[in-house]
Design a protein around this motif. Structure first.
Motif, PDB file in Angstrom:
ATOM      1  N   VAL A 204       0.835  -1.199   0.000  1.00 18.33           N
ATOM      2  CA  VAL A 204       0.000   0.000   0.000  1.00 18.33           C
ATOM      3  C   VAL A 204       0.871   1.249   0.000  1.00 18.33           C
ATOM      4  CG1 VAL A 204      -1.680   1.337   1.320  1.00 18.33           C
ATOM      5  CG2 VAL A 204      -1.896  -1.153   1.174  1.00 18.33           C
ATOM      6  N   VAL A 205       0.533   2.193  -0.871  1.00 24.11           N
ATOM      7  CA  VAL A 205       1.177   3.495  -0.897  1.00 24.11           C
ATOM      8  C   VAL A 205       0.142   4.536  -0.481  1.00 24.11           C
ATOM      9  CG1 VAL A 205       2.337   5.225  -2.311  1.00 24.11           C
ATOM     10  CG2 VAL A 205       2.770   2.784  -2.709  1.00 24.11           C
ATOM     11  N   ILE A 206       0.394   5.227   0.623  1.00 26.55           N
ATOM     12  CA  ILE A 206      -0.553   6.230   1.114  1.00 26.55           C
ATOM     13  C   ILE A 206      -0.419   7.494   0.277  1.00 26.55           C
ATOM     14  CG2 ILE A 206      -1.316   7.560   3.112  1.00 26.55           C
ATOM     15  CD1 ILE A 206      -1.597   4.525   3.409  1.00 26.55           C
ATOM     16  N   PRO A 207      -1.499   7.944  -0.347  1.00 24.91           N
ATOM     17  CA  PRO A 207      -1.419   9.164  -1.159  1.00 24.91           C
ATOM     18  C   PRO A 207      -1.269  10.410  -0.280  1.00 24.91           C
ATOM     19  CG  PRO A 207      -3.688   8.428  -1.005  1.00 24.91           C
ATOM     20  CD  PRO A 207      -2.851   7.363  -0.343  1.00 24.91           C
ATOM     21  N   ASP A 208      -0.953  11.507  -0.896  1.00 27.29           N
ATOM     22  CA  ASP A 208      -0.837  12.779  -0.184  1.00 27.29           C
ATOM     23  C   ASP A 208      -2.239  13.253   0.209  1.00 27.29           C
ATOM     24  OD1 ASP A 208      -0.253  15.235   0.833  1.00 27.29           O
ATOM     25  OD2 ASP A 208       0.459  16.108  -1.055  1.00 27.29           O
ATOM     26  N   LEU A 209      -2.492  13.292   1.520  1.00 27.88           N
ATOM     27  CA  LEU A 209      -3.804  13.703   2.011  1.00 27.88           C
ATOM     28  C   LEU A 209      -3.823  15.153   2.476  1.00 27.88           C
ATOM     29  CD1 LEU A 209      -4.612  10.546   4.214  1.00 27.88           C
ATOM     30  CD2 LEU A 209      -5.077  10.891   1.783  1.00 27.88           C
ATOM     31  N   SER A 210      -2.685  15.827   2.347  1.00 25.38           N
ATOM     32  CA  SER A 210      -2.580  17.173   2.936  1.00 25.38           C
ATOM     33  C   SER A 210      -3.473  18.192   2.247  1.00 25.38           C
ATOM     34  CB  SER A 210      -1.123  17.642   2.888  1.00 25.38           C
ATOM     35  OG  SER A 210      -0.656  17.704   1.542  1.00 25.38           O
ATOM     36  N   GLU A 211      -3.705  18.038   0.947  1.00 23.53           N
ATOM     37  CA  GLU A 211      -4.527  19.016   0.239  1.00 23.53           C
ATOM     38  C   GLU A 211      -6.012  18.804   0.484  1.00 23.53           C
ATOM     39  OE1 GLU A 211      -3.565  19.174  -3.850  1.00 23.53           O
ATOM     40  OE2 GLU A 211      -1.460  19.728  -3.523  1.00 23.53           O
ATOM     41  N   GLY A 212      -6.350  17.642   1.004  1.00 25.40           N
ATOM     42  CA  GLY A 212      -7.768  17.377   1.281  1.00 25.40           C
ATOM     43  C   GLY A 212      -8.535  17.045   0.023  1.00 25.40           C
ATOM     44  N   GLY A 213      -9.730  16.528   0.221  1.00 21.74           N
ATOM     45  CA  GLY A 213     -10.583  16.166  -0.890  1.00 21.74           C
ATOM     46  C   GLY A 213     -11.980  16.713  -0.681  1.00 21.74           C
ATOM     47  N   VAL A 214     -12.945  16.054  -1.274  1.00 22.68           N
ATOM     48  CA  VAL A 214     -14.347  16.450  -1.136  1.00 22.68           C
ATOM     49  C   VAL A 214     -14.953  15.667   0.020  1.00 22.68           C
ATOM     50  CG1 VAL A 214     -16.584  16.542  -2.283  1.00 22.68           C
ATOM     51  CG2 VAL A 214     -14.472  16.916  -3.601  1.00 22.68           C
ATOM     52  N   SER A 215     -15.553  16.374   0.973  1.00 23.29           N
ATOM     53  CA  SER A 215     -16.084  15.743   2.183  1.00 23.29           C
ATOM     54  C   SER A 215     -17.604  15.820   2.218  1.00 23.29           C
ATOM     55  CB  SER A 215     -15.519  16.415   3.434  1.00 23.29           C
ATOM     56  OG  SER A 215     -14.125  16.251   3.506  1.00 23.29           O
ATOM     57  N   ARG A 216     -18.199  14.810   2.824  1.00 28.82           N
ATOM     58  CA  ARG A 216     -19.640  14.776   3.032  1.00 28.82           C
ATOM     59  C   ARG A 216     -19.943  13.759   4.128  1.00 28.82           C
ATOM     60  NH1 ARG A 216     -21.646  10.042   1.051  1.00 28.82           N
ATOM     61  NH2 ARG A 216     -20.527   9.015  -0.679  1.00 28.82           N
ATOM     62  N   GLU A 217     -21.181  13.750   4.591  1.00 31.59           N
ATOM     63  CA  GLU A 217     -21.588  12.744   5.560  1.00 31.59           C
ATOM     64  C   GLU A 217     -21.977  11.459   4.841  1.00 31.59           C
ATOM     65  OE1 GLU A 217     -24.128  13.566   8.772  1.00 31.59           O
ATOM     66  OE2 GLU A 217     -23.493  15.648   9.027  1.00 31.59           O
ATOM     67  N   THR A 218     -21.826  10.355   5.544  1.00 29.63           N
ATOM     68  CA  THR A 218     -22.228   9.059   5.002  1.00 29.63           C
ATOM     69  C   THR A 218     -22.923   8.259   6.097  1.00 29.63           C
ATOM     70  OG1 THR A 218     -21.458   6.976   4.018  1.00 29.63           O
ATOM     71  CG2 THR A 218     -19.962   8.066   5.552  1.00 29.63           C
ATOM     72  N   THR A 219     -23.888   7.464   5.712  1.00 32.07           N
ATOM     73  CA  THR A 219     -24.584   6.602   6.674  1.00 32.07           C
ATOM     74  C   THR A 219     -23.987   5.200   6.717  1.00 32.07           C
ATOM     75  OG1 THR A 219     -26.216   5.959   4.997  1.00 32.07           O
ATOM     76  CG2 THR A 219     -26.735   7.863   6.400  1.00 32.07           C
ATOM     77  N   LEU A 220     -23.082   4.906   5.786  1.00 37.81           N
ATOM     78  CA  LEU A 220     -22.498   3.570   5.716  1.00 37.81           C
ATOM     79  C   LEU A 220     -21.225   3.527   6.556  1.00 37.81           C
ATOM     80  CD1 LEU A 220     -22.658   0.742   4.443  1.00 37.81           C
ATOM     81  CD2 LEU A 220     -21.275   1.621   2.536  1.00 37.81           C
ATOM     82  N   ALA A 221     -21.210   2.661   7.555  1.00 37.13           N
ATOM     83  CA  ALA A 221     -20.070   2.564   8.464  1.00 37.13           C
ATOM     84  C   ALA A 221     -18.917   1.813   7.806  1.00 37.13           C
ATOM     85  CB  ALA A 221     -20.478   1.847   9.744  1.00 37.13           C
ATOM     86  N   PRO A 222     -17.682   2.105   8.231  1.00 38.74           N
ATOM     87  CA  PRO A 222     -16.528   1.402   7.658  1.00 38.74           C
ATOM     88  C   PRO A 222     -16.479  -0.076   8.022  1.00 38.74           C
ATOM     89  CG  PRO A 222     -15.846   2.788   9.499  1.00 38.74           C
ATOM     90  CD  PRO A 222     -17.275   3.125   9.215  1.00 38.74           C
ATOM     91  N   ASP A 223     -17.350  -0.501   8.939  1.00 36.75           N
ATOM     92  CA  ASP A 223     -17.388  -1.927   9.304  1.00 36.75           C
ATOM     93  C   ASP A 223     -17.638  -2.818   8.091  1.00 36.75           C
ATOM     94  OD1 ASP A 223     -17.214  -0.815  11.767  1.00 36.75           O
ATOM     95  OD2 ASP A 223     -19.112  -1.554  12.534  1.00 36.75           O
ATOM     96  N   VAL A 224     -18.281  -2.296   7.069  1.00 41.15           N
ATOM     97  CA  VAL A 224     -18.577  -3.103   5.886  1.00 41.15           C
ATOM     98  C   VAL A 224     -17.286  -3.588   5.230  1.00 41.15           C
ATOM     99  CG1 VAL A 224     -18.610  -1.197   4.213  1.00 41.15           C
ATOM    100  CG2 VAL A 224     -20.055  -3.202   3.828  1.00 41.15           C
ATOM    101  N   LEU A 225     -16.184  -2.891   5.486  1.00 44.47           N
ATOM    102  CA  LEU A 225     -14.907  -3.272   4.898  1.00 44.47           C
ATOM    103  C   LEU A 225     -14.217  -4.394   5.660  1.00 44.47           C
ATOM    104  CD1 LEU A 225     -13.460   0.300   4.245  1.00 44.47           C
ATOM    105  CD2 LEU A 225     -14.687  -1.162   2.625  1.00 44.47           C
ATOM    106  N   THR A 226     -14.621  -4.617   6.904  1.00 40.55           N
ATOM    107  CA  THR A 226     -13.885  -5.541   7.770  1.00 40.55           C
ATOM    108  C   THR A 226     -14.721  -6.692   8.299  1.00 40.55           C
ATOM    109  OG1 THR A 226     -14.363  -4.131   9.694  1.00 40.55           O
ATOM    110  CG2 THR A 226     -12.303  -3.713   8.509  1.00 40.55           C
ATOM    111  N   THR A 227     -16.021  -6.673   8.082  1.00 36.26           N
ATOM    112  CA  THR A 227     -16.905  -7.706   8.617  1.00 36.26           C
ATOM    113  C   THR A 227     -17.244  -8.700   7.527  1.00 36.26           C
ATOM    114  OG1 THR A 227     -17.869  -6.107  10.151  1.00 36.26           O
ATOM    115  CG2 THR A 227     -19.075  -8.165   9.811  1.00 36.26           C
ATOM    116  N   TYR A 228     -16.818  -9.974   7.733  1.00 38.09           N
ATOM    117  CA  TYR A 228     -17.064 -10.964   6.693  1.00 38.09           C
ATOM    118  C   TYR A 228     -18.550 -11.134   6.424  1.00 38.09           C
ATOM    119  CZ  TYR A 228     -17.766 -15.276   4.232  1.00 38.09           C
ATOM    120  OH  TYR A 228     -18.199 -16.190   3.313  1.00 38.09           O
ATOM    121  N   GLY A 229     -18.890 -11.265   5.149  1.00 40.15           N
ATOM    122  CA  GLY A 229     -20.264 -11.504   4.749  1.00 40.15           C
ATOM    123  C   GLY A 229     -20.509 -10.974   3.358  1.00 40.15           C
TER     124      GLY A 229
END
Length: 375
Positions: free
Chosen positions: A248-273
């Motif tokens: 994994v190469v971490i991109p440059d996050l210093s300039e920031g991106g487009v932000s918004r709220e989300t209802t989907l939790a990051p658990d979907v990335l780590t919970t098998y199913g």
């Protein structure tokens, strides 16, 4: 271990194979996992000489997967004390080995290609059931294959063993009636279909870089085509080495991106199913990285080689997603997961797989589908 009582062994032929093939011949040494809270996982080398015959034999016959190689080169004989490392070869838990052989639906005389010889234990079971002349097994690692050859010979079996890339299959035993893979792939290799008879069954674990995984049973329907579905239950194998993610190469996050709220939790990335699998299908080139709460980096970060990223920010009770780079990764994940939600959140065994020479797709009952990352 009671594989019959647990329902893993369902036929008299496979029961005879399990009873007659001595697993200890295939794992004379292995690593036992030592979990720690103050550092990386350690791996303790186990053998009859080093650990005592009673402990070694007891562990050998527990229904566990035993790691036999770290970092693509370290075997238990190479170390004297527990070490850290990344598992790269193992002896799969017997219940899963037998379950997969049962699911393969072999009949007398079936010619089988096994992808991933490993220790040779699964190979020996296949030899017992079908005869060694009907088994061709391929492994990419010459040292692993060499140890398997010796173990198989000690147990009285001499199948055709090939050192090579399992994705390429093996022409030596083709055409095959059955193909079984004991490592995972991001897609179904076309070479397997070309080396199969019409109507052949392929059993392979499809996985990806977000951890979504499942065992797929396919039937070859034509020249380079197959179709099938996921089988129930959790199945996880080490990936074929060519299907491992790049660092994994971490991109440059210093300039920031487009932000918004989300209802989907990051658990979907780590919970098998099925939800995790769908998220992975939406962004097959992305990887998930977690950072501690004291880090300057986001606690959850989804990143792709083209520098696209999705970072979770915000305090308790708020989920703020920041997206940057050429693709909006979290938009794609949300859309895919919403399609799964709106179709009634079907289980993984209702997911269908179609393979053609031009593309491979996984489809959910609503009809929504995603392409697998075939190069």
């Amino acid at each position: 271990m009671d594989l019959v009582g647990a329902g893993h062994v369902r036929s008299k032929e496979w029961r005879a194979a399990v009873e007659d093939v001595p697993r200890e011949e295939f794992i004379p040494e292995f690593f036992a996992k030592i979990d720690r809270t103050d550092g990386p996982t350690l791996w303790d080398p186990i053998s009859a000489e080093r650990s005592g015959a009673e402990r070694w034999l007891r562990l050998a016959y527990e229904d566990l997967s035993h790691v036999t190689q770290l970092n693509g080169q370290i075997s238990p004989a190479d170390v004297l004390e527990p070490v850290d490392g990344n598992p790269t070869s193992s002896s799969t838990m017997p219940s899963l080995v037998v379950r997969m052989w049962e699911d393969l639906d072999v009949v007398d005389g079936s010619r089988v290609l096994e992808v991933g010889t490993g220790t040779g234990y699964s190979t020996a079971l296949g030899c017992h059931r079908l005869g060694e002349s009907n088994l061709t097994s391929v492994d990419v690692d010459p040292e692993v294959a060499g140890r398997a050859r010796q173990a198989l010979a000690r147990a009285g079996y001499h199948p055709q063993l090939v050192v090579g890339d399992g994705e390429e299959g093996s022409l030596r035993g083709a055409p095959y009636d059955r193909i079984i893979a004991t490592c995972s792939f991001r897609y179904v290799p076309q070479a397997w279909l070309q080396q199969s008879k019409l109507g052949a069954i392929i059993l392979v674990t499809l996985s990806g870089w977000l951890g979504g995984t499942g065992l797929v049973k396919l039937t070859v329907t034509g020249d380079g085509t197959a179709e099938g579905q996921f089988l129930p239950g959790y199945v996880s194998f080490m990936p074929s080495r060519a299907h491992n993610p790049q660092p994994v190469v971490i991109p440059d996050l210093s300039e920031g991106g487009v932000s918004r709220e989300t209802t989907l939790a990051p658990d979907v990335l780590t919970t098998y199913g099925p939800g995790q699998l769908v998220a992975q299908l939406a962004v097959p080139e992305a990887q998930h990285v977690s950072f501690g709460p004291d880090s300057d980096l986001p606690e959850h970060l989804l990143v792709q080689p083209d520098d696209s990223y999705a970072a979770f920010r915000g305090g308790p009770g708020r989920r703020i997603i920041e997206q940057g780079g050429p693709q909006r990764l979290w938009d794609q994940v949300e859309s895919a997961v919403e399609s799964w939600h709106s179709s009634g959140e079907p289980d993984i065994q209702s997911f269908r797989v179609t393979v053609t020479p031009h593309e491979q797709r996984i489809r959910i009952p609503s009809g929504k589908s995603w392409r697998l990352p075939v190069p």
